[in-house]
Design an enzyme around this catalytic site. Structure first.
Site, mmCIF file in Angstrom:
data_model
loop_
_atom_site.group_PDB
_atom_site.id
_atom_site.type_symbol
_atom_site.label_atom_id
_atom_site.label_comp_id
_atom_site.label_asym_id
_atom_site.label_seq_id
_atom_site.Cartn_x
_atom_site.Cartn_y
_atom_site.Cartn_z
ATOM 1 N N GLY A 274 -7.143 -15.876 -4.948
ATOM 2 C CA GLY A 274 -7.913 -15.053 -5.874
ATOM 3 C C GLY A 274 -8.182 -15.795 -7.178
ATOM 4 O O GLY A 274 -7.356 -16.598 -7.617
ATOM 5 N N GLY B 203 -2.307 -19.851 -5.948
ATOM 6 C CA GLY B 203 -1.274 -18.837 -6.169
ATOM 7 C C GLY B 203 -0.117 -19.033 -5.198
ATOM 8 O O GLY B 203 -0.026 -20.046 -4.493
ATOM 9 N N GLY C 65 0.638 -17.623 -2.341
ATOM 10 C CA GLY C 65 0.298 -17.789 -0.932
ATOM 11 C C GLY C 65 -0.255 -19.179 -0.655
ATOM 12 O O GLY C 65 0.186 -19.862 0.279
ATOM 13 N N ASP D 234 -0.588 -12.316 -11.071
ATOM 14 C CA ASP D 234 0.574 -11.546 -10.610
ATOM 15 C C ASP D 234 1.889 -12.074 -11.203
ATOM 16 O O ASP D 234 2.876 -11.349 -11.234
ATOM 17 C CB ASP D 234 0.672 -11.581 -9.076
ATOM 18 N N GLY E 246 -1.336 -6.764 -9.304
ATOM 19 C CA GLY E 246 -0.057 -7.472 -9.301
ATOM 20 C C GLY E 246 0.599 -7.535 -7.930
ATOM 21 O O GLY E 246 1.695 -8.069 -7.786
ATOM 22 N N GLU F 260 0.161 -1.364 -8.814
ATOM 23 C CA GLU F 260 -0.428 -1.064 -7.496
ATOM 24 C C GLU F 260 0.588 -1.176 -6.359
ATOM 25 O O GLU F 260 0.363 -0.678 -5.270
ATOM 26 C CB GLU F 260 -1.618 -1.990 -7.213
ATOM 27 N N GLN G 254 -9.267 -7.285 -14.586
ATOM 28 C CA GLN G 254 -8.021 -7.962 -14.973
ATOM 29 C C GLN G 254 -8.069 -9.454 -14.642
ATOM 30 O O GLN G 254 -7.273 -10.239 -15.132
ATOM 31 C CB GLN G 254 -6.826 -7.327 -14.242
HETATM 32 O O1 F6P Z 1 -3.229 -11.854 -6.248
HETATM 33 C C1 F6P Z 1 -4.191 -11.535 -7.187
HETATM 34 C C2 F6P Z 1 -4.775 -10.158 -6.946
HETATM 35 O O2 F6P Z 1 -5.702 -9.886 -7.980
HETATM 36 C C3 F6P Z 1 -3.757 -9.040 -6.825
HETATM 37 O O3 F6P Z 1 -3.225 -8.641 -8.049
HETATM 38 C C4 F6P Z 1 -4.580 -7.991 -6.110
HETATM 39 O O4 F6P Z 1 -3.781 -7.112 -5.367
HETATM 40 C C5 F6P Z 1 -5.434 -8.817 -5.189
HETATM 41 O O5 F6P Z 1 -5.481 -10.138 -5.720
HETATM 42 C C6 F6P Z 1 -6.833 -8.292 -5.007
HETATM 43 O O6 F6P Z 1 -7.460 -9.068 -4.060
HETATM 44 P P1 F6P Z 1 -9.003 -8.936 -3.713
HETATM 45 O O7 F6P Z 1 -9.764 -9.626 -4.796
HETATM 46 O O8 F6P Z 1 -9.128 -9.637 -2.419
HETATM 47 O O9 F6P Z 1 -9.327 -7.479 -3.670
#
Ligand code: F6P
Length: 359
Positions: free
Chosen positions: A11, A114, A116, A141, A184, A233, A268
């Site tokens: 992300g 990140g 992962g 996060d 997060g 979340e 965010q």
């Molecule tokens: O890991 C970063 C993050 O923004 C998390 O906080 C959130 O749950 C997720 O990625 C959202 O992912 P996507 O952009 O695929 O909806």
């Protein structure tokens, strides 16, 4: 002349462009060539790999503060380590990545990712054999072990705080509560920090058990009849499904507490990069370039006790634990989550914030 590849994966967040620009600048001063890989591992896996050559025009210094990544982080649904593993194509995927890296004749790859992405890079590390792999941790996060800071977190806290600052004003006008859902994943750092910054009345995070009855009591006894209830979340409530903010909202409504929900979502992850994140990005870029000069490999830049240095990816990987997220088999998570001994929890309690049944 060294040839350095850079890619951003996972992300996006604020600070990616700063780190890319700083690497480009520092590498150019050393007489090195920087090759940007477009779309992360997806672009690298393409035949021929999708790349961009940086120049002062394509990477102007004034753009280094902008959110997102000039290099893109990849399309949803594109092949990456996770999806390749899921569809049984990992061997073929790794083979193409390896071929691309050899074709690009890279001496080093700087991977800005990140939790992962870094874990998967380590797990599939053989594709980087023979070149230097230097990782830079970024994530809103703040769930990466063995580093006190990650690029993008500070800006995300600022964005979420500003969002709540605005809500607070309309909350006051209407004598009502806003249940704000922070991102997060299963880590509560972002909710905790922004919650404290905004002066939330309650902060609910996945790491700390909470009771709805105590929350309701706390809100009823609060010195104001409006405010912010920050909900991460990642929290869950037994017997309930759906978005956590909605679950909490329903409970408060049933208790006669007037409230609305608010979802700042991907705001965010954007916003002009804060000075703190830019400085962090600059320090980590500099550290990564020194690591290349020192012939290091399979390392990650990290800030500990205010000092920026490299740690081994093996140590990073060993410091985490494996989640049971069915979408990402064997995803490495971290011990960077909010610990029950985090002094911020006591401070929040002392300031009258309900933070769950932490003690
Ligand atoms: O890991 C970063 C993050 O923004 C998390 O906080 C959130 O749950 C997720 O990625 C959202 O992912 P996507 O952009 O695929 O909806």
């Amino acid at each position: 002349m060294k040839r350095i590849g850079i890619m951003t994966t996972g992300g996006d967040c604020s600070g990616l462009n700063t780190v890319i620009q700083r690497i480009y600048r520092g590498a150019t001063l050393r007489g090195w060539k920087v090759i940007g890989i477009l779309d992360g591992t997806d672009g690298l896996c393409t035949n021929p790999p999708r790349t961009i050559d940086f120049t002062n025009d394509t990477l102007p210094i004034e753009n280094a503060r902008l959110a997102g990544s000039f290099l893109h982080n990849g399309r949803a649904g594109a092949l990456n380590f996770e999806s390749a593993a899921k569809y049984g194509k990992l061997e073929q995927f790794n083979k193409q990545l390896r071929k691309s890296l050899l074709e690009l004749k890279l001496d080093a790859m700087i991977l800005i990712g990140g939790n992962g992405s870094l874990s998967l890079a380590w797990r599939n590390r053989e594709i980087y054999a023979g070149l230097q792999l230097i990782c830079i941790p970024k994530t809103i996060d703040m769930d990466i072990p063995l580093t006190d800071r990650t690029i993008g977190f500070n800006t995300a806290v600022q964005q979420l705080t500003s969002f709540c600052d605005q809500l607070m004003l309309t909350a006051r006008s209407h004598h009502r509560w806003f249940i704000t859902q922070a991102m997060g994943r299963d880590c509560g750092q972002l909710a905790l920090h922004a919650g404290i910054a905004v002066g939330a009345t309650a902060i609910l995070i996945p790491e700390i058990k909470f009771s709805v009855d105590s929350l309701i009591k706390h809100v009823r006894n609060a010195p104001t009849d409006y405010g912010i209830i920050m909900v991460s979340e990642g929290i869950s409530l037994r017997g309930h499904s759906g978005k956590p903010a909605d679950m909490i909202s329903r409970k408060l409504t049933a208790a006669g507490i007037v409230n609305r929900t608010a979802f700042p979502e991907h705001t965010q992850r954007v916003g002009d990069t804060t000075a703190a994140d830019r400085i962090l990005a600059t320090r980590m870029a500099d550290c990564a370039l020194h690591a290349i000069e020192n012939n290091e490999t399979y390392v990650m830049t990290a800030v500990n006790n205010c000092e920026c240095k490299t740690i081994s990816l093996a140590d990073f990987f060993a410091a985490g634990s494996v989640t049971d997220d069915p979408n990402i088999p064997d995803l490495q998570t971290s011990d960077a989550y909010v610990s029950p001994d985090d002094p911020l929890l006591d401070i929040a309690t002392d300031m009258g914030i309900y933070i769950g049944e932490s003690k």
